[in-house]
Write an enzyme that holds these catalytic residues in place. Structure first.
Site, PDB file in Angstrom:
ATOM      1  N   HIS A  80       0.844  -1.207   0.000  1.00 39.43           N
ATOM      2  CA  HIS A  80       0.000   0.000   0.000  1.00 39.43           C
ATOM      3  C   HIS A  80       0.874   1.251   0.000  1.00 39.43           C
ATOM      4  O   HIS A  80       0.714   2.137  -0.837  1.00 39.43           O
ATOM      5  CB  HIS A  80      -0.926  -0.014   1.226  1.00 39.43           C
ATOM      6  CG  HIS A  80      -1.710   1.256   1.422  1.00 39.43           C
ATOM      7  ND1 HIS A  80      -3.070   1.323   1.216  1.00 39.43           N
ATOM      8  CD2 HIS A  80      -1.321   2.505   1.808  1.00 39.43           C
ATOM      9  CE1 HIS A  80      -3.477   2.557   1.450  1.00 39.43           C
ATOM     10  NE2 HIS A  80      -2.439   3.296   1.821  1.00 39.43           N
ATOM     11  N   TYR A  96      -4.189  14.347  -3.039  1.00 40.33           N
ATOM     12  CA  TYR A  96      -4.575  13.558  -1.857  1.00 40.33           C
ATOM     13  C   TYR A  96      -5.707  14.218  -1.088  1.00 40.33           C
ATOM     14  O   TYR A  96      -5.666  14.348   0.135  1.00 40.33           O
ATOM     15  CB  TYR A  96      -3.338  13.363  -0.977  1.00 40.33           C
ATOM     16  CG  TYR A  96      -3.392  12.140  -0.084  1.00 40.33           C
ATOM     17  CD1 TYR A  96      -3.533  10.869  -0.621  1.00 40.33           C
ATOM     18  CD2 TYR A  96      -3.278  12.273   1.297  1.00 40.33           C
ATOM     19  CE1 TYR A  96      -3.565   9.750   0.200  1.00 40.33           C
ATOM     20  CE2 TYR A  96      -3.307  11.157   2.128  1.00 40.33           C
ATOM     21  CZ  TYR A  96      -3.459   9.908   1.567  1.00 40.33           C
ATOM     22  OH  TYR A  96      -3.479   8.789   2.382  1.00 40.33           O
TER      23      TYR A  96
END
Ligand code: ASN
Ligand code: ZN
Length: 332
Positions: free
Chosen positions: A146, A161
């Site tokens: 991840h 983000y």
């Protein structure tokens, strides 16, 4: 300085017994893999910065599987970097996080009681805390995959983000982190569509996230709605995680490697999966060719449809499945 590749053995906290490519300097073994871009692992010795200490060893046998042996988390980290390297190389032909052949290094034992792990583009490195009571390192393989996939996203689509693009950024890391877990297929960590199931971050044995039905965590979105972009990126990711599960495995109930899944659709449809390998190819091509920093969920649908058309044909069953899986999470 003489360097030559050697084959070490290790026992990680989570990866179990693995082999590691190490470096013999002529006088000691280093936890450094010159067959994978020179990636290495250091200990930060519970500090939050500094160069850290490169792991070295006299007998090339690393860790003992217990977190109390500081090398064990280093085995996980070094193995996680190797498996992530191999996954990207052998699945997509990608030569490292920047596709330039350079390996990222890993830092373990960051700070004290630090319950997180993170990728940093500025150091081009991966960092792991030691978790609650400093005894539960965050070094499980899907976490490694991840976090390092955040580096791949930063070097491809560059998804911002926050908002929907942030959810897509997070989902990309869950999708490829899961891809790494399936690629490695470890006995000690049977692959699944759960995220962080081994690190016990909730303290009750439950995983951090569920791709088949993201809302099982109590917070993540199963499907798109107009407010989804206001959620934390780790919850808006649910829409794309759910899409990826449906595209891979299809809707409904299924048990895989002893884990039971039951993936619903938001529109009452039945989705037939195309398998994880094809779903991964679609996502990677969408990410690396079509998505940009501001791609939202509607844009992700378009990007994956273009990718599927390139890979399998516009009229293919695969393209139809991509459309059906997005519709099943209310991205139309
Ligand atoms: N472990 C977290 C993540 O990768 C760190 C962060 O909040 N960015 O999502
Ligand atoms: Zn993340």
């Amino acid at each position: 300085v003489q360097t030559s590749n050697a084959t070490g053995s290790g026992k990680g906290v989570f990866v179990g017994s693995v082999t590691l490519t190490t470096n013999w300097t002529g006088s000691t073994y280093e936890l450094r893999d010159n067959t994978r871009g020179g990636q290495y692992t250091v200990s930060l010795n519970n500090k939050q910065g500094g160069q850290g200490t490169l792991y070295t060893d006299t007998d090339n046998v690393w860790g003992n599987g217990l977190a109390s042996n500081g090398q064990s988390a280093a085995v996980d980290a070094q193995y996680g970097a190797a498996a992530t390297w191999d996954f990207y190389k052998n699945t997509f032909g990608r030569n490292g996080i920047r596709n330039d052949g350079v390996g990222a290094y890993s830092r373990v034992h960051y700070g004290r009681n630090y319950v997180n792990a993170f990728w940093s583009d500025s150091c081009f490195c991966m960092t792991y805390g030691d978790g609650a009571s400093n005894t539960h390192p965050l070094t499980a393989l899907d976490v490694s995959g991840h976090e390092m996939s955040h580096g791949v996203t930063a070097n491809t689509a560059g998804l911002n983000y926050s908002g929907e693009s942030g959810g897509l950024n997070e989902a990309t890391s869950d999708i490829f982190g899961t891809g790494v877990e399936w690629y490695a297929n470890l006995a000690a960590d049977a692959p699944d569509y759960l995220i962080g199931e081994l690190i016990d971050i909730n303290g009750n044995g439950t995983p951090l996230r569920y791709m088949d039905k993201p809302s099982k965590d109590g917070r993540s979105a199963d499907s798109w709605s107009s407010g989804v972009g206001s959620l934390d990126v780790h919850y808006s990711s649910g829409v794309a995680n759910h899409f990826f599960y449906l595209l891979s495995e299809g809707s409904g109930a299924k048990t895989i490697n002893g884990v039971s899944y039951n993936s619903p659709t938001s529109n009452g449809s039945t989705v037939t999966g195309i398998g994880r390998d094809k779903a991964l190819q679609v996502w990677y091509r969408a990410l690396s060719v079509y998505m940009t920093s501001s791609t939202d969920y509607a844009g992700a649908r378009t990007a994956t449809l273009k990718a599927a058309a390139d890979l399998y044909g516009a009229g293919s069953a695969e393209s139809a499945a991509v459309a059906a899986a997005w519709s099943a999470v209310n991205v139309n």
